[in-house]
Design a protein around this motif. Sequence first.
Motif, short mmCIF file in Angstrom:
data_model
loop_
_atom_site.label_atom_id
_atom_site.label_comp_id
_atom_site.label_asym_id
_atom_site.label_seq_id
_atom_site.Cartn_x
_atom_site.Cartn_y
_atom_site.Cartn_z
N ARG A 91 2.53 1.66 -3.56
CA ARG A 91 1.09 2.02 -4.61
C ARG A 91 1.04 3.35 -4.47
O ARG A 91 1.04 4.28 -5.41
CB ARG A 91 0.07 1.13 -4.22
CG ARG A 91 -1.11 1.48 -5.15
CD ARG A 91 -2.37 0.58 -5.02
NE ARG A 91 -2.99 0.83 -3.62
CZ ARG A 91 -3.77 1.57 -3.31
NH1 ARG A 91 -3.87 2.58 -4.09
NH2 ARG A 91 -4.16 1.95 -2.11
N GLN B 263 1.03 -1.28 -0.06
CA GLN B 263 -0.16 0.27 -0.06
C GLN B 263 0.83 1.38 0.04
O GLN B 263 0.70 2.34 -0.61
CB GLN B 263 -0.83 -0.02 1.30
CG GLN B 263 -1.92 0.86 1.23
CD GLN B 263 -3.21 0.63 2.12
OE1 GLN B 263 -2.99 0.17 3.40
NE2 GLN B 263 -4.25 1.45 2.18
N GLN C 43 -5.66 1.12 -6.93
CA GLN C 43 -5.70 -0.31 -6.75
C GLN C 43 -6.16 -0.99 -8.25
O GLN C 43 -5.24 -1.88 -8.78
CB GLN C 43 -6.75 -0.72 -5.81
CG GLN C 43 -6.12 -0.58 -4.45
CD GLN C 43 -7.19 -1.06 -3.46
OE1 GLN C 43 -8.52 -1.39 -3.67
NE2 GLN C 43 -7.04 -1.48 -2.08
N LEU D 204 -2.79 -0.53 -10.25
CA LEU D 204 -1.63 -1.40 -9.93
C LEU D 204 -2.27 -2.94 -10.44
O LEU D 204 -1.31 -3.75 -10.84
CB LEU D 204 -1.52 -1.51 -8.55
CG LEU D 204 -0.30 -2.36 -7.79
CD1 LEU D 204 0.79 -2.13 -8.66
CD2 LEU D 204 -0.36 -2.27 -6.44
N GLU E 222 -4.43 -5.55 0.70
CA GLU E 222 -4.21 -4.42 1.42
C GLU E 222 -5.14 -4.51 2.53
O GLU E 222 -4.63 -3.74 3.52
CB GLU E 222 -4.37 -3.24 0.47
CG GLU E 222 -3.27 -3.01 -0.45
CD GLU E 222 -3.50 -1.55 -1.12
OE1 GLU E 222 -4.38 -0.98 -0.97
OE2 GLU E 222 -2.73 -1.39 -2.18
#
Length: 139
Positions: free
Chosen positions: A19, A16, A26, A29, A44
């Motif tokens: 990212r 997390q 999300q 990714l 996550e």
Amino acid sequence: MREEKSLDIIISENLQFYRNQAHLTQAELAENLNISISHIANIERKESSVSLALIKKILDFFQITPNDLMLDKTKIENLSKDQQIKAIISEKLDGLKIDLYSELHNHLSEESTVIYSTPIRPRQKKQSIASSKKLNKSY
């Protein structure tokens, strides 16, 4: 005494972190890692573990080491002044590395890559170097 976190929790928190440092959702990714959005969300939220194959994809994508992903990042308040400085520098460098990688990746994907061949043939160059050494030895 400090409670030890499980590896899944540490990976979840660090995933997390990286990212967010890369300014990715999300969904973005998940697309880059070729997995589902729900799988990223579950990781996550610490509801799902990460396979070794996915860890490899994450390391390659973010250009980080296994230590970066799998070591617990201690709260900065609990560190000495020197350790705090090192931790801040490390975090900033991680962010810069991710930003640079993302920028280069975007730049290269926007342009068509052209590969130019060099006019010098390596074998010929080696032969000419070898023959010049022979000439130097004869004097």
